[in-house]
Design a protein around this motif. Structure first.
Motif, PDB file in Angstrom:
ATOM      1  N   SER A   1       0.863  -1.189   0.000  1.00 53.83           N
ATOM      2  CA  SER A   1       0.000   0.000   0.000  1.00 53.83           C
ATOM      3  C   SER A   1       0.895   1.234   0.000  1.00 53.83           C
ATOM      4  O   SER A   1       2.107   1.144   0.191  1.00 53.83           O
ATOM      5  CB  SER A   1      -0.873   0.021   1.239  1.00 53.83           C
ATOM      6  OG  SER A   1      -0.091   0.386   2.373  1.00 53.83           O
ATOM      7  N   LYS A   2       0.250   2.386  -0.193  1.00 54.79           N
ATOM      8  CA  LYS A   2       1.018   3.627  -0.168  1.00 54.79           C
ATOM      9  C   LYS A   2       0.813   4.260   1.202  1.00 54.79           C
ATOM     10  O   LYS A   2      -0.236   4.840   1.472  1.00 54.79           O
ATOM     11  CB  LYS A   2       0.473   4.530  -1.271  1.00 54.79           C
ATOM     12  CG  LYS A   2       1.431   5.611  -1.683  1.00 54.79           C
ATOM     13  CD  LYS A   2       1.057   6.158  -3.084  1.00 54.79           C
ATOM     14  CE  LYS A   2       1.925   7.345  -3.430  1.00 54.79           C
ATOM     15  NZ  LYS A   2       1.409   8.622  -2.939  1.00 54.79           N
ATOM     16  N   ASP A   3       1.771   4.076   2.096  1.00 56.33           N
ATOM     17  CA  ASP A   3       1.723   4.679   3.442  1.00 56.33           C
ATOM     18  C   ASP A   3       0.497   4.297   4.248  1.00 56.33           C
ATOM     19  O   ASP A   3      -0.022   5.121   5.005  1.00 56.33           O
ATOM     20  CB  ASP A   3       1.784   6.215   3.348  1.00 56.33           C
ATOM     21  CG  ASP A   3       3.077   6.678   2.721  1.00 56.33           C
ATOM     22  OD1 ASP A   3       4.096   5.987   2.915  1.00 56.33           O
ATOM     23  OD2 ASP A   3       3.046   7.713   2.030  1.00 56.33           O
ATOM     24  N   GLU A   4       0.012   3.071   4.103  1.00 53.36           N
ATOM     25  CA  GLU A   4      -1.124   2.658   4.938  1.00 53.36           C
ATOM     26  C   GLU A   4      -0.645   1.608   5.948  1.00 53.36           C
ATOM     27  O   GLU A   4       0.432   1.033   5.809  1.00 53.36           O
ATOM     28  CB  GLU A   4      -2.249   2.123   4.064  1.00 53.36           C
ATOM     29  CG  GLU A   4      -2.838   3.223   3.186  1.00 53.36           C
ATOM     30  CD  GLU A   4      -4.078   2.766   2.444  1.00 53.36           C
ATOM     31  OE1 GLU A   4      -5.176   3.146   2.848  1.00 53.36           O
ATOM     32  OE2 GLU A   4      -3.925   2.015   1.474  1.00 53.36           O
ATOM     33  N   ASN A   5      -1.493   1.379   6.957  1.00 50.72           N
ATOM     34  CA  ASN A   5      -1.114   0.475   8.042  1.00 50.72           C
ATOM     35  C   ASN A   5      -2.113  -0.650   8.229  1.00 50.72           C
ATOM     36  O   ASN A   5      -3.271  -0.541   7.834  1.00 50.72           O
ATOM     37  CB  ASN A   5      -1.118   1.239   9.375  1.00 50.72           C
ATOM     38  CG  ASN A   5      -0.044   2.283   9.426  1.00 50.72           C
ATOM     39  OD1 ASN A   5       1.093   2.017   9.069  1.00 50.72           O
ATOM     40  ND2 ASN A   5      -0.416   3.477   9.839  1.00 50.72           N
ATOM     41  N   THR A   6      -1.623  -1.699   8.885  1.00 51.78           N
ATOM     42  CA  THR A   6      -2.533  -2.650   9.495  1.00 51.78           C
ATOM     43  C   THR A   6      -2.063  -2.800  10.943  1.00 51.78           C
ATOM     44  O   THR A   6      -1.163  -2.081  11.371  1.00 51.78           O
ATOM     45  CB  THR A   6      -2.604  -3.978   8.714  1.00 51.78           C
ATOM     46  OG1 THR A   6      -3.616  -4.789   9.312  1.00 51.78           O
ATOM     47  CG2 THR A   6      -1.281  -4.727   8.720  1.00 51.78           C
ATOM     48  N   THR A   7      -2.687  -3.708  11.689  1.00 53.72           N
ATOM     49  CA  THR A   7      -2.387  -3.809  13.116  1.00 53.72           C
ATOM     50  C   THR A   7      -1.986  -5.231  13.448  1.00 53.72           C
ATOM     51  O   THR A   7      -2.630  -6.182  12.992  1.00 53.72           O
ATOM     52  CB  THR A   7      -3.633  -3.384  13.932  1.00 53.72           C
ATOM     53  OG1 THR A   7      -4.027  -2.094  13.486  1.00 53.72           O
ATOM     54  CG2 THR A   7      -3.335  -3.338  15.416  1.00 53.72           C
ATOM     55  N   GLU A   8      -0.921  -5.366  14.244  1.00 51.66           N
ATOM     56  CA  GLU A   8      -0.415  -6.683  14.640  1.00 51.66           C
ATOM     57  C   GLU A   8      -1.021  -7.141  15.952  1.00 51.66           C
ATOM     58  O   GLU A   8      -1.498  -6.321  16.736  1.00 51.66           O
ATOM     59  CB  GLU A   8       1.096  -6.588  14.869  1.00 51.66           C
ATOM     60  CG  GLU A   8       1.898  -6.653  13.619  1.00 51.66           C
ATOM     61  CD  GLU A   8       3.393  -6.778  13.934  1.00 51.66           C
ATOM     62  OE1 GLU A   8       4.061  -7.463  13.169  1.00 51.66           O
ATOM     63  OE2 GLU A   8       3.854  -6.196  14.922  1.00 51.66           O
ATOM     64  N   GLY A   9      -0.892  -8.446  16.220  1.00 44.66           N
ATOM     65  CA  GLY A   9      -1.261  -8.953  17.549  1.00 44.66           C
ATOM     66  C   GLY A   9      -2.182 -10.159  17.554  1.00 44.66           C
ATOM     67  O   GLY A   9      -2.649 -10.567  18.607  1.00 44.66           O
ATOM     68  N   LEU A  10      -2.442 -10.744  16.369  1.00 38.90           N
ATOM     69  CA  LEU A  10      -3.376 -11.880  16.364  1.00 38.90           C
ATOM     70  C   LEU A  10      -2.728 -13.171  16.891  1.00 38.90           C
ATOM     71  O   LEU A  10      -3.419 -14.025  17.442  1.00 38.90           O
ATOM     72  CB  LEU A  10      -3.938 -12.110  14.951  1.00 38.90           C
ATOM     73  CG  LEU A  10      -4.953 -11.060  14.471  1.00 38.90           C
ATOM     74  CD1 LEU A  10      -5.309 -11.269  13.007  1.00 38.90           C
ATOM     75  CD2 LEU A  10      -6.219 -11.076  15.327  1.00 38.90           C
TER      76      LEU A  10
ATOM     77  N   SER B   1      -7.278   2.639   0.712  1.00 40.42           N
ATOM     78  CA  SER B   1      -7.374   1.750  -0.446  1.00 40.42           C
ATOM     79  C   SER B   1      -8.297   0.575  -0.115  1.00 40.42           C
ATOM     80  O   SER B   1      -8.525   0.264   1.061  1.00 40.42           O
ATOM     81  CB  SER B   1      -5.986   1.221  -0.799  1.00 40.42           C
ATOM     82  OG  SER B   1      -5.509   0.418   0.271  1.00 40.42           O
ATOM     83  N   GLN B   2      -8.759  -0.081  -1.161  1.00 37.66           N
ATOM     84  CA  GLN B   2      -9.579  -1.286  -0.974  1.00 37.66           C
ATOM     85  C   GLN B   2      -8.785  -2.319  -0.167  1.00 37.66           C
ATOM     86  O   GLN B   2      -9.313  -2.977   0.724  1.00 37.66           O
ATOM     87  CB  GLN B   2      -9.960  -1.833  -2.365  1.00 37.66           C
ATOM     88  CG  GLN B   2     -11.013  -2.920  -2.363  1.00 37.66           C
ATOM     89  CD  GLN B   2     -12.409  -2.387  -1.985  1.00 37.66           C
ATOM     90  OE1 GLN B   2     -12.660  -1.182  -1.973  1.00 37.66           O
ATOM     91  NE2 GLN B   2     -13.314  -3.301  -1.650  1.00 37.66           N
TER      92      GLN B   2
END
Ligand code: 13P
Length: 342
Positions: free
Chosen positions: A116-125, A157-158
């Motif tokens: 992605s362009k400068d997007e995030n997701t979140t860790e910890g699963l 983004s999608q």
């Protein structure tokens, strides 16, 4: 697909019932040591485990009857769950004495979303179920997980919307399996130059994908709480929308996307001044329109800013800081009822 056990549904609903009480809201107090760094630095407070404990002890030992009148739940950071007061009482016990339910932030923070362009997701699963089972044993009954979405010409983004919806849904279903109520937080950030219409559009898109995905993962909607930002224009936009416009846009986006089965929607305060966070919450509750869910606060900054500043690590300022904190909580409580004194 198997239905959730009736006993599990009942337990989740009971926790929701303790959290969702007219006139009450939640205190988010789950800042990690690293996110407290800047705030403590600004006040000249050393960011040590003891100082973080002293700060939270100050908040949680504020007047019992007022605290429990305004606050039903507190979101903690891992460290706080295992800390004791200077008198050797668990901080969680202080909250229990105030009839306040303890919750725990279980995500492990943002990471770049590759591709992605400068997007995030979140860790910890990973190991999430084990961690939840342990926290439940240790006295927590709900959890929080935050994913963020930035608004720009090309984002969200999608890919970011679909990935984060799946991450949030997986988080929620794991927590429910461990008898914890998940607070699901897809935060749409207010950084940026966008206008309020674009913010509405993004809220509708993110939330509709999220609820579709929660359904796919069989998340029990009656046993969760949604945490969102209010629909606002971007911080760098020159138009600062009035509370009625914020209320109309926020309620409309929620009406179009959040099923009435969801037992409550709570708001975060990021991107708003302490005063705006109160005035806008009041406008949302006063707004005449269909609102099938209680709408209340789950603030970190708007409840803590002035109290933290007043305290500034000085043990002689504890009572003053507690008074300032309880005053913010009282105003938020009034706003959650749409009864803010003009
Ligand atoms: P703010 O109210 O400071 O935005 O924080 C709420 C929160 O818990 C963000 O995850």
């Amino acid at each position: 697909y198997t239905e959730l056990e009736p006993a599990l549904c009942q337990e989740l609903q009971k926790i929701v019932g303790a959290l969702v009480v007219p006139g009450k809201g939640l205190l988010a107090c789950d800042e990690s040591p690293s996110s407290l760094q800047k705030r403590f630095d600004d006040l000249g407070v050393e960011n040590t485990e003891t100082n973080r404990r002293d700060y939270r002890q100050m908040l949680f030992s504020a007047d019992k009857s007022q605290f429990s009148k305004y606050i039903s739940g507190v979101i903690l950071h891992h460290e706080t769950v295992y800390q004791k007061t200077t008198d050797d009482v668990e901080l969680i016990e202080l909250l229990r004495e105030r009839d306040v339910v303890s919750g725990i932030k279980v995500d492990k923070g943002l990471v770049p979303l590759f591709g992605s362009k400068d997007e995030n997701t979140t860790e910890g699963l990973d190991n999430l179920q084990e961690r939840c089972i342990q926290y439940k044993r240790d006295g927590c009954h709900f959890t929080k997980w935050r994913c963020t979405f930035a608004i720009s010409e090309t984002t969200p983004s999608q890919l970011a919307m679909v990935t984060n919806a799946n991450v949030l849904a997986r988080y929620a279903s794991v927590c429910q399996s461990a008898r914890m109520v998940p607070i699901i937080e897809p935060e749409i950030l207010s950084n940026g130059i966008h206008g309020i219409n674009r913010a509405s559009e993004v809220h509708e898109e993110v939330l509709s994908i999220l609820f579709r995905t929660l359904q796919e993962h069989r998340v029990y909607l009656e046993g969760m709480i949604l945490k969102v930002a209010m629909v606002l224009s971007g911080i760098k936009n020159s138009v600062n929308c009035n509370p009625q416009i914020v209320a109309e846009n926020t309620i409309t986006a929620l009406q179009r996307t959040v099923p009435p089965a969801v037992p409550a929607i709570v708001f975060l305060s990021g991107g708003q001044s302490d005063e705006d966070a109160v005035i806008n919450l009041n406008a949302i509750n006063v707004y005449e329109g269909r609102k099938p869910w209680p709408l209340t606060f789950c603030y970190a900054r708007a409840l803590q800013n002035t109290a933290m500043e007043t305290w500034s690590g000085n043990s002689e300022k504890v009572q003053d800081a507690q008074a300032v904190f309880l005053e913010r909580a009282r105003l938020c409580s009034q706003a959650s009822l749409g009864e803010l004194d003009p």
